[in-house]
Design a protein around this motif. Sequence first.
Motif, PDB file in Angstrom:
ATOM      1  N   MET A   1       0.848  -1.191   0.000  1.00 25.93           N
ATOM      2  CA  MET A   1       0.000   0.000   0.000  1.00 25.93           C
ATOM      3  C   MET A   1       0.887   1.246   0.000  1.00 25.93           C
ATOM      4  O   MET A   1       1.780   1.387   0.816  1.00 25.93           O
ATOM      5  N   ALA A   2       0.648   2.148  -0.963  1.00 26.13           N
ATOM      6  CA  ALA A   2       1.424   3.382  -1.036  1.00 26.13           C
ATOM      7  C   ALA A   2       0.963   4.333   0.056  1.00 26.13           C
ATOM      8  O   ALA A   2      -0.229   4.497   0.300  1.00 26.13           O
ATOM      9  N   VAL A   3       1.929   4.945   0.723  1.00 26.02           N
ATOM     10  CA  VAL A   3       1.589   5.864   1.807  1.00 26.02           C
ATOM     11  C   VAL A   3       2.425   7.129   1.688  1.00 26.02           C
ATOM     12  O   VAL A   3       3.508   7.125   1.130  1.00 26.02           O
ATOM     13  N   ASN A   4       1.896   8.228   2.206  1.00 24.47           N
ATOM     14  CA  ASN A   4       2.631   9.472   2.317  1.00 24.47           C
ATOM     15  C   ASN A   4       2.894   9.728   3.795  1.00 24.47           C
ATOM     16  O   ASN A   4       1.964   9.862   4.577  1.00 24.47           O
ATOM     17  N   ARG A   5       4.173   9.765   4.167  1.00 32.36           N
ATOM     18  CA  ARG A   5       4.546   9.985   5.574  1.00 32.36           C
ATOM     19  C   ARG A   5       5.479  11.187   5.635  1.00 32.36           C
ATOM     20  O   ARG A   5       6.660  11.069   5.899  1.00 32.36           O
ATOM     21  N   MET A   6       4.911  12.332   5.342  1.00 34.11           N
ATOM     22  CA  MET A   6       5.705  13.532   5.167  1.00 34.11           C
ATOM     23  C   MET A   6       6.436  13.956   6.440  1.00 34.11           C
ATOM     24  O   MET A   6       7.487  14.579   6.387  1.00 34.11           O
ATOM     25  N   ARG A   7       5.888  13.626   7.620  1.00 37.08           N
ATOM     26  CA  ARG A   7       6.488  14.114   8.864  1.00 37.08           C
ATOM     27  C   ARG A   7       7.545  13.166   9.407  1.00 37.08           C
ATOM     28  O   ARG A   7       8.313  13.540  10.283  1.00 37.08           O
ATOM     29  N   GLU A   8       7.590  11.950   8.931  1.00 32.96           N
ATOM     30  CA  GLU A   8       8.561  10.976   9.411  1.00 32.96           C
ATOM     31  C   GLU A   8       9.888  11.187   8.702  1.00 32.96           C
ATOM     32  O   GLU A   8       9.940  11.492   7.508  1.00 32.96           O
ATOM     33  N   ASP A   9      10.991  11.049   9.426  1.00 28.84           N
ATOM     34  CA  ASP A   9      12.311  11.215   8.831  1.00 28.84           C
ATOM     35  C   ASP A   9      12.625   9.969   8.005  1.00 28.84           C
ATOM     36  O   ASP A   9      12.727   8.862   8.545  1.00 28.84           O
ATOM     37  N   PRO A  10      12.800  10.109   6.684  1.00 27.37           N
ATOM     38  CA  PRO A  10      13.035   8.933   5.845  1.00 27.37           C
ATOM     39  C   PRO A  10      14.332   8.213   6.190  1.00 27.37           C
ATOM     40  O   PRO A  10      14.458   7.001   5.969  1.00 27.37           O
ATOM     41  N   GLU A  11      15.300   8.944   6.778  1.00 28.59           N
ATOM     42  CA  GLU A  11      16.564   8.307   7.128  1.00 28.59           C
ATOM     43  C   GLU A  11      16.419   7.394   8.349  1.00 28.59           C
ATOM     44  O   GLU A  11      17.311   6.587   8.628  1.00 28.59           O
ATOM     45  N   ASP A  12      15.302   7.522   9.067  1.00 29.92           N
ATOM     46  CA  ASP A  12      15.009   6.574  10.145  1.00 29.92           C
ATOM     47  C   ASP A  12      14.456   5.266   9.591  1.00 29.92           C
ATOM     48  O   ASP A  12      14.470   4.239  10.280  1.00 29.92           O
ATOM     49  N   VAL A  13      13.952   5.326   8.367  1.00 32.51           N
ATOM     50  CA  VAL A  13      13.292   4.166   7.763  1.00 32.51           C
ATOM     51  C   VAL A  13      14.187   3.476   6.733  1.00 32.51           C
ATOM     52  O   VAL A  13      14.186   2.247   6.611  1.00 32.51           O
ATOM     53  N   PHE A  14      14.978   4.284   6.002  1.00 31.66           N
ATOM     54  CA  PHE A  14      15.760   3.738   4.892  1.00 31.66           C
ATOM     55  C   PHE A  14      17.242   4.090   5.024  1.00 31.66           C
ATOM     56  O   PHE A  14      17.592   5.167   5.516  1.00 31.66           O
ATOM     57  N   THR A  15      18.073   3.180   4.566  1.00 30.98           N
ATOM     58  CA  THR A  15      19.498   3.456   4.403  1.00 30.98           C
ATOM     59  C   THR A  15      19.745   3.760   2.935  1.00 30.98           C
ATOM     60  O   THR A  15      19.501   2.911   2.068  1.00 30.98           O
ATOM     61  N   LYS A  16      20.196   4.972   2.665  1.00 29.39           N
ATOM     62  CA  LYS A  16      20.467   5.366   1.274  1.00 29.39           C
ATOM     63  C   LYS A  16      21.844   4.852   0.862  1.00 29.39           C
ATOM     64  O   LYS A  16      22.830   5.060   1.573  1.00 29.39           O
TER      65      LYS A  16
END
Length: 392
Positions: A1-16
């Motif tokens: 499911m596609a979601v928009n989580r604009m307030r969450e820090d993406p670096e907490d979720v993903f390793t670039k």
Amino acid sequence: MAVNRMREDPEDVFTKQEEIGKGSFGKVYKGINKKTTDVVAIKIIDLEEAEDEIEDIQQEITILSQCDSPYVTKYHGSFLKGSNLWIIMEYLGGGSALDLLKAGSFDELAIATILREILKGLEYLHMEKKIHRDIKAANILLSDHGDVKLADFGVAGQLTNTMVKRNTFVGTPFWMAPEVIKQSAYDAKADVWSLGITAIELAKGEPPNADLHPMRVLFLIPKNNPPQLDSQYSKNFREFVGTCLHHDPSYRPSARDLLKHKFIRMAKKTSYLIEYIDRYKKYREVHRDDDENGDSSGDEIDESSHRNPIDTWKFVTERGTPNGILSDSPTIPTSKKLPTILIPALEELRLKYGADVIDNVQDILLDADKNAPEIIDKLLVQLIHKIKSVST
């Protein structure tokens, strides 16, 4: 499911991880979901730098979030970090069809297999009343296992029950359908034309007229006979290309009908493409040092040769108002807007004054643009300001 989580820090979720490419509006990185360890593609866009493209970015996200097909790259969600928008996409590690061509040509079975999968994607999009509008080898991505998917929906359009045709001048010149160039009303059959051009690109490594200036190509496509494959290719392949490339879109089959074509029915399982993916990976390893030194990256656009799928010549001009069509944009020099302003007008004048007269005008404009583009820039800026002043 596609979601928009604009307030969450993406670096907490993903390793670039490493950069793997450049999209229409930003750089693309390989990434790892820290919780699931799933591999993803992360497109990062600086919204301050892409201010003029925000509507197109929103359009791409909207289209992708509405798609649910194994033949379209999956959208997983978006995050906002400062001025950077992180768009999380499905990771496809096999490269684009254009990448694979760098390592050598495809045989017809591989081409038929790629085209069959893209036709399945187009069948889905067109059933959903969506038009991709930028079909080309660079926008066809493959997984490591040979899965083939449509990507880059930066200029995709949405039809509705009340608007069954579009009249927007968008796409990349070499692949654009005649009716799109002329800004006539068009529908999903414009994608079928682009698919025919892509079929030639997959066979020859580049689209027709790749040695010409993109603006000259835009003048030539509506008036020249459609390109064809020569006799070195099979009859079925030549017929497939021919049936896609009719000037009159009403004579072009739908994506669903093309799936029944003899050439497409000879396609193999997608695992057949793995040998081409492996060939490209070996090629990339050999050329990695050259790429890192900037000697043969293949990403730089040589404006003197005009032989790349030219992203700087990807047009998006519309918004339904004259001001939208004529507005200045820092991302596209004014001279590169020449076709979007003059081609429709010249097509109308051609009917009134004859082809010879208009062809002479086109040649003069093209020569001027080639030899002194800054003059064309200034001329068009003055014309735009005069039109605006008269309209107000």
